[in-house]
Design a protein around this motif. Structure first.
Motif, short mmCIF file in Angstrom:
data_model
loop_
_atom_site.label_atom_id
_atom_site.label_comp_id
_atom_site.label_asym_id
_atom_site.label_seq_id
_atom_site.Cartn_x
_atom_site.Cartn_y
_atom_site.Cartn_z
N LYS A 6 0.87 -1.18 0.00
CA LYS A 6 0.00 0.00 0.00
C LYS A 6 0.90 1.23 0.00
N GLY A 7 0.95 1.87 -1.10
CA GLY A 7 1.77 3.07 -1.20
C GLY A 7 3.24 2.73 -1.02
N SER A 8 3.88 3.45 -0.09
CA SER A 8 5.30 3.22 0.13
C SER A 8 5.55 2.25 1.29
N SER A 9 4.52 1.93 2.06
CA SER A 9 4.74 1.01 3.19
C SER A 9 4.33 -0.40 2.77
N ARG A 10 5.01 -1.35 3.32
CA ARG A 10 4.72 -2.75 3.02
C ARG A 10 4.09 -3.40 4.24
N GLU A 11 3.03 -4.12 4.01
CA GLU A 11 2.40 -4.89 5.07
C GLU A 11 2.58 -6.37 4.76
N VAL A 12 3.02 -7.10 5.76
CA VAL A 12 3.21 -8.53 5.58
C VAL A 12 2.19 -9.24 6.46
N HIS A 13 1.44 -10.15 5.87
CA HIS A 13 0.43 -10.91 6.59
C HIS A 13 0.88 -12.36 6.67
N TYR A 14 0.81 -12.91 7.86
CA TYR A 14 1.16 -14.30 8.06
C TYR A 14 -0.11 -15.08 8.35
N GLU A 15 -0.23 -16.21 7.69
CA GLU A 15 -1.38 -17.07 7.92
C GLU A 15 -0.91 -18.32 8.65
N GLU A 16 -1.67 -18.73 9.64
CA GLU A 16 -1.35 -19.96 10.35
C GLU A 16 -2.02 -21.12 9.62
N LEU A 17 -1.22 -22.11 9.28
CA LEU A 17 -1.74 -23.28 8.59
C LEU A 17 -1.87 -24.42 9.58
N LYS A 18 -3.01 -25.08 9.55
CA LYS A 18 -3.22 -26.20 10.45
C LYS A 18 -2.49 -27.42 9.91
N ALA A 19 -1.67 -28.02 10.75
CA ALA A 19 -0.89 -29.18 10.33
C ALA A 19 -1.78 -30.41 10.32
N GLY A 20 -1.61 -31.21 9.30
CA GLY A 20 -2.37 -32.44 9.22
C GLY A 20 -1.66 -33.56 9.98
#
Length: 93
Positions: A6-20
């Motif tokens: 978004k514009g000049s700033s970076r946002e990092v989103h982490y998703e938690e994955l459920k382990a099988g």
């Protein structure tokens, strides 16, 4: 991991994955059967080599069966762990 810019700033989103989870019962039974088969192959290889029916085949069978019984089979058993309900285990290889 997903990134959105978004514009000049970076946002990092982490998703938690459920382990099988996978049951190790099939590997346990298969390894036991293969070790019994390797023991039978070792005995058959000794008989073939001693009686002269197939000395080369007997030696190859002795080597393959012996390697499975001494190295591969026990290594497969090491990777099987019993966990109680609501218990977790992390293995670092």
């Amino acid at each position: 991991m997903s990134e959105s810019v978004k514009g000049s700033s970076r946002e990092v989103h982490y998703e938690e994955l459920k382990a099988g989870s996978v049951s190790g019962m099939a590997v346990l039974i298969l390894n036991i059967l293969l070790m019994i088969g390797a023991l039978g192959g070792l005995i058959l290889g000794i008989n073939l080599a001693a009686n002269g029916f197939g000395p080369f085949a007997g030696v190859v069978l002795i080597i393959c069966s012996g390697l499975y019984l001494a190295i591969v089979g026990p290594l497969l058993f090491v990777g099987l762990k019993i966990l109680k309900p609501n218990e977790a285990l992390v293995l670092t290889l």
